[in-house]
Design a protein around this motif. Structure first.
Motif, PDB file in Angstrom:
ATOM      1  N   SER A  56       0.860  -1.192   0.000  1.00 16.30           N
ATOM      2  CA  SER A  56       0.000   0.000   0.000  1.00 16.30           C
ATOM      3  C   SER A  56       0.894   1.240   0.000  1.00 16.30           C
ATOM      4  N   LYS A  57       0.234   2.397  -0.136  1.00 14.45           N
ATOM      5  CA  LYS A  57       0.986   3.662  -0.190  1.00 14.45           C
ATOM      6  C   LYS A  57       0.251   4.718   0.620  1.00 14.45           C
ATOM      7  N   ASN A  58       1.012   5.458   1.431  1.00 17.39           N
ATOM      8  CA  ASN A  58       0.467   6.648   2.082  1.00 17.39           C
ATOM      9  C   ASN A  58       1.137   7.871   1.442  1.00 17.39           C
ATOM     10  N   PRO A  59       0.822   9.071   1.877  1.00 16.44           N
ATOM     11  CA  PRO A  59       1.406  10.250   1.203  1.00 16.44           C
ATOM     12  C   PRO A  59       2.927  10.309   1.216  1.00 16.44           C
ATOM     13  N   ARG A  60       3.580   9.553   2.124  1.00 18.10           N
ATOM     14  CA  ARG A  60       5.033   9.671   2.258  1.00 18.10           C
ATOM     15  C   ARG A  60       5.804   8.515   1.638  1.00 18.10           C
ATOM     16  N   TYR A  61       5.308   7.276   1.742  1.00 18.91           N
ATOM     17  CA  TYR A  61       6.098   6.139   1.273  1.00 18.91           C
ATOM     18  C   TYR A  61       5.220   4.922   1.007  1.00 18.91           C
ATOM     19  N   TYR A  62       5.833   3.920   0.365  1.00 20.56           N
ATOM     20  CA  TYR A  62       5.191   2.626   0.147  1.00 20.56           C
ATOM     21  C   TYR A  62       5.524   1.710   1.326  1.00 20.56           C
ATOM     22  N   TYR A  63       4.579   0.838   1.691  1.00 24.16           N
ATOM     23  CA  TYR A  63       4.826  -0.082   2.807  1.00 24.16           C
ATOM     24  C   TYR A  63       4.090  -1.406   2.571  1.00 24.16           C
ATOM     25  N   ILE A  64       4.560  -2.456   3.249  1.00 23.13           N
ATOM     26  CA  ILE A  64       3.977  -3.795   3.136  1.00 23.13           C
ATOM     27  C   ILE A  64       2.785  -3.911   4.071  1.00 23.13           C
ATOM     28  N   GLU A  65       1.687  -4.517   3.575  1.00 15.36           N
ATOM     29  CA  GLU A  65       0.496  -4.695   4.412  1.00 15.36           C
ATOM     30  C   GLU A  65       0.820  -5.595   5.602  1.00 15.36           C
ATOM     31  N   ARG A  66       0.181  -5.302   6.725  1.00 20.33           N
ATOM     32  CA  ARG A  66       0.525  -5.932   7.994  1.00 20.33           C
ATOM     33  C   ARG A  66       0.284  -7.445   8.022  1.00 20.33           C
ATOM     34  N   ARG A  67      -0.824  -7.902   7.416  1.00 20.11           N
ATOM     35  CA  ARG A  67      -1.210  -9.312   7.554  1.00 20.11           C
ATOM     36  C   ARG A  67      -0.125 -10.258   7.034  1.00 20.11           C
ATOM     37  N   GLY A  68       0.320 -10.051   5.805  1.00 23.88           N
ATOM     38  CA  GLY A  68       1.351 -10.914   5.240  1.00 23.88           C
ATOM     39  C   GLY A  68       2.686 -10.756   5.948  1.00 23.88           C
ATOM     40  N   TRP A  69       3.009  -9.501   6.326  1.00 26.23           N
ATOM     41  CA  TRP A  69       4.259  -9.238   7.038  1.00 26.23           C
ATOM     42  C   TRP A  69       4.302  -9.977   8.371  1.00 26.23           C
ATOM     43  N   ASP A  70       3.224  -9.901   9.154  1.00 27.34           N
ATOM     44  CA  ASP A  70       3.174 -10.586  10.448  1.00 27.34           C
ATOM     45  C   ASP A  70       3.319 -12.093  10.279  1.00 27.34           C
ATOM     46  N   GLN A  71       2.768 -12.632   9.184  1.00 19.88           N
ATOM     47  CA  GLN A  71       2.894 -14.072   8.939  1.00 19.88           C
ATOM     48  C   GLN A  71       4.362 -14.439   8.678  1.00 19.88           C
ATOM     49  N   PHE A  72       5.062 -13.612   7.886  1.00 19.48           N
ATOM     50  CA  PHE A  72       6.483 -13.828   7.602  1.00 19.48           C
ATOM     51  C   PHE A  72       7.310 -13.773   8.889  1.00 19.48           C
ATOM     52  N   VAL A  73       7.033 -12.773   9.750  1.00 17.55           N
ATOM     53  CA  VAL A  73       7.751 -12.628  11.018  1.00 17.55           C
ATOM     54  C   VAL A  73       7.491 -13.824  11.928  1.00 17.55           C
ATOM     55  N   SER A  74       6.211 -14.225  12.021  1.00 16.47           N
ATOM     56  CA  SER A  74       5.836 -15.325  12.908  1.00 16.47           C
ATOM     57  C   SER A  74       6.408 -16.655  12.432  1.00 16.47           C
ATOM     58  N   ASP A  75       6.331 -16.931  11.113  1.00 11.00           N
ATOM     59  CA  ASP A  75       6.814 -18.206  10.579  1.00 11.00           C
ATOM     60  C   ASP A  75       8.311 -18.392  10.816  1.00 11.00           C
ATOM     61  N   ASN A  76       9.066 -17.294  10.837  1.00 10.93           N
ATOM     62  CA  ASN A  76      10.514 -17.393  11.007  1.00 10.93           C
ATOM     63  C   ASN A  76      10.971 -17.026  12.415  1.00 10.93           C
ATOM     64  N   ALA A  77       9.993 -16.776  13.321  1.00 13.18           N
ATOM     65  CA  ALA A  77      10.296 -16.470  14.735  1.00 13.18           C
ATOM     66  C   ALA A  77      11.342 -15.359  14.839  1.00 13.18           C
ATOM     67  N   LEU A  78      11.082 -14.248  14.114  1.00 13.56           N
ATOM     68  CA  LEU A  78      12.044 -13.153  14.082  1.00 13.56           C
ATOM     69  C   LEU A  78      11.869 -12.230  15.282  1.00 13.56           C
ATOM     70  N   GLY A  79      12.867 -11.395  15.528  1.00 11.90           N
ATOM     71  CA  GLY A  79      12.800 -10.458  16.641  1.00 11.90           C
ATOM     72  C   GLY A  79      13.974 -10.599  17.587  1.00 11.90           C
ATOM     73  N   GLU A  80      14.997 -11.361  17.198  1.00 10.26           N
ATOM     74  CA  GLU A  80      16.170 -11.558  18.044  1.00 10.26           C
ATOM     75  C   GLU A  80      17.414 -10.947  17.381  1.00 10.26           C
ATOM     76  N   ASN A  81      17.261  -9.725  16.864  1.00  9.30           N
ATOM     77  CA  ASN A  81      18.365  -8.989  16.232  1.00  9.30           C
ATOM     78  C   ASN A  81      18.899  -9.675  14.976  1.00  9.30           C
ATOM     79  N   GLU A  82      18.008 -10.232  14.161  1.00  7.85           N
ATOM     80  CA  GLU A  82      18.434 -10.809  12.885  1.00  7.85           C
ATOM     81  C   GLU A  82      18.678  -9.689  11.851  1.00  7.85           C
TER      82      GLU A  82
END
Length: 334
Positions: A70-96
């Motif tokens: 999606s796009k807001n007036p300032r930049y393009y960004y990835i929609e939350r639903r698919g992004w959260d699935q990618f983060v969850s599937d790979n158990a990210l959040g430990e300074n990768e």
């Protein structure tokens, strides 16, 4: 050996010709719009022919994720639903450290490097609650316990329904008897009829007052949930609550979004914080992935009385008070 080195070098040279960007997955809000944003320099260099509002992320081991942009007036960004699935599937959040290399037509190859600098070439195996990485799929390891508790709750609910139905039938039967008695008294004498009517009105008024008191009491108990404008719920730790934690339904209805989401739980003294997956299900909502790590490191003990204060939309502060030995023995019977 030289041939392998040349192949690896050729691969690096080839990838350097392609557009790419990187992100560092720290223990912050990984779902924020800023975290999901594309850099301006990357978008400006991407040709219109290659750009689309749908993208594909492909890992080294062949796993793919389909995301929307999606796009807001300032930049393009990835929609939350698919992004959260990618983060969850790979158990990210430990300074990768993760690189996204564009292969054309919005297809990106990702290279995931762990905190020690080693690249992940195979998916992380979801570990049990004894693992040091508590944010893996602990929800699955405790699934059997949750299911067993749900079946127990359902059977208890059916038994409660039968008891309520029986009480309702008895109440109706009792009302019919009272009405027949009132009619009989009214036929015998008008004065006794008036007395019966007065009694019925008095009983009705008493029932109304009782109902009003119950509503007032319920309102008071609900107001206690939000103390000084901060929503909270309290729970006493049982043995099973060291693996996962069921959140009270009334708190879920008022304060938890209707989809699974990572929450941050902080120690009141600033000693540490933990990312915990709030798993939203039809029957109940629980703290799952990352929770057993919290319980182990905080640490939580059987019998502890815990207060979870929701200080931000997706952030709790956890307060505890220790129990006596007798109370601990009571809660060990789980």
């Amino acid at each position: 050996m030289g041939r392998r080195r040349n192949i690896g070098f050729d691969k690096i040279i080839e990838e350097r010709k392609m557009l790419s960007f990187f992100k560092i997955f720290q223990s912050s809000d990984l779902s924020s719009e800023c975290m999901r944003a594309f850099s301006y320099s990357f978008i400006s260099r991407l040709s219109r022919k290659d750009f689309s509002y749908k993208m594909v992320i492909r890992a080294q081991w062949g796993k793919t994720w389909h995301l929307e942009i999606s796009k807001n007036p300032r930049y393009y960004y990835i929609e939350r639903r698919g992004w959260d699935q990618f983060v969850s599937d790979n158990a990210l959040g430990e300074n990768e450290f993760i690189t996204f290399t564009h292969r054309g037509n919005m297809v990106f190859h990702v290279n995931i490097y762990e905190q020690n600098g080693v690249e992940m070439l195979t998916p992380r195996k979801f570990q049990t609650m004894d693992s040091s990485s508590g944010i893996k799929k602990e929800g699955e390891s405790s699934f059997k316990d949750v299911k067993k508790e749900e079946e127990t709750d359902e059977s208890a609910g059916r038994a409660e329904f039968v008891v309520r139905k029986r009480k309702t039938e008895e109440s109706k039967s009792s009302k019919k008897k009272m009405e027949r008695k009132k009619v009989k008294n009214g036929v015998e004498t008008g004065e006794s009829s008036r007395r019966s009517e007065l009694k019925a009105r008095k009983k009705k008024a008493e029932g109304y007052n009782t109902s009003k008191k119950k509503k007032k009491s319920k309102s008071k108990s609900k107001s206690k949930e939000v103390l000084n404008g901060v929503p909270e719920f309290k729970i006493t730790i049982r043995k099973s609550y060291l693996k996962f934690l069921a959140i009270p339904k009334h708190f879920v209805d008022d304060h938890i979004p209707n989809k699974s989401k990572f929450f941050t739980v902080r120690h009141p003294n600033g000693i540490g914080s933990w990312k915990v997956l709030c798993l939203v299900r039809e029957i109940r909502t629980i703290f799952s992935g990352g929770y057993s790590k919290l319980a182990r490191e905080y640490p939580l003990m059987v019998g502890d009385k815990c207060t979870f204060k929701l200080i931000k939309p997706f952030e709790f502060v956890l307060l505890t008070s220790k129990k006596t030995r007798d109370e601990i023995d009571h809660y060990m019977i789980d």
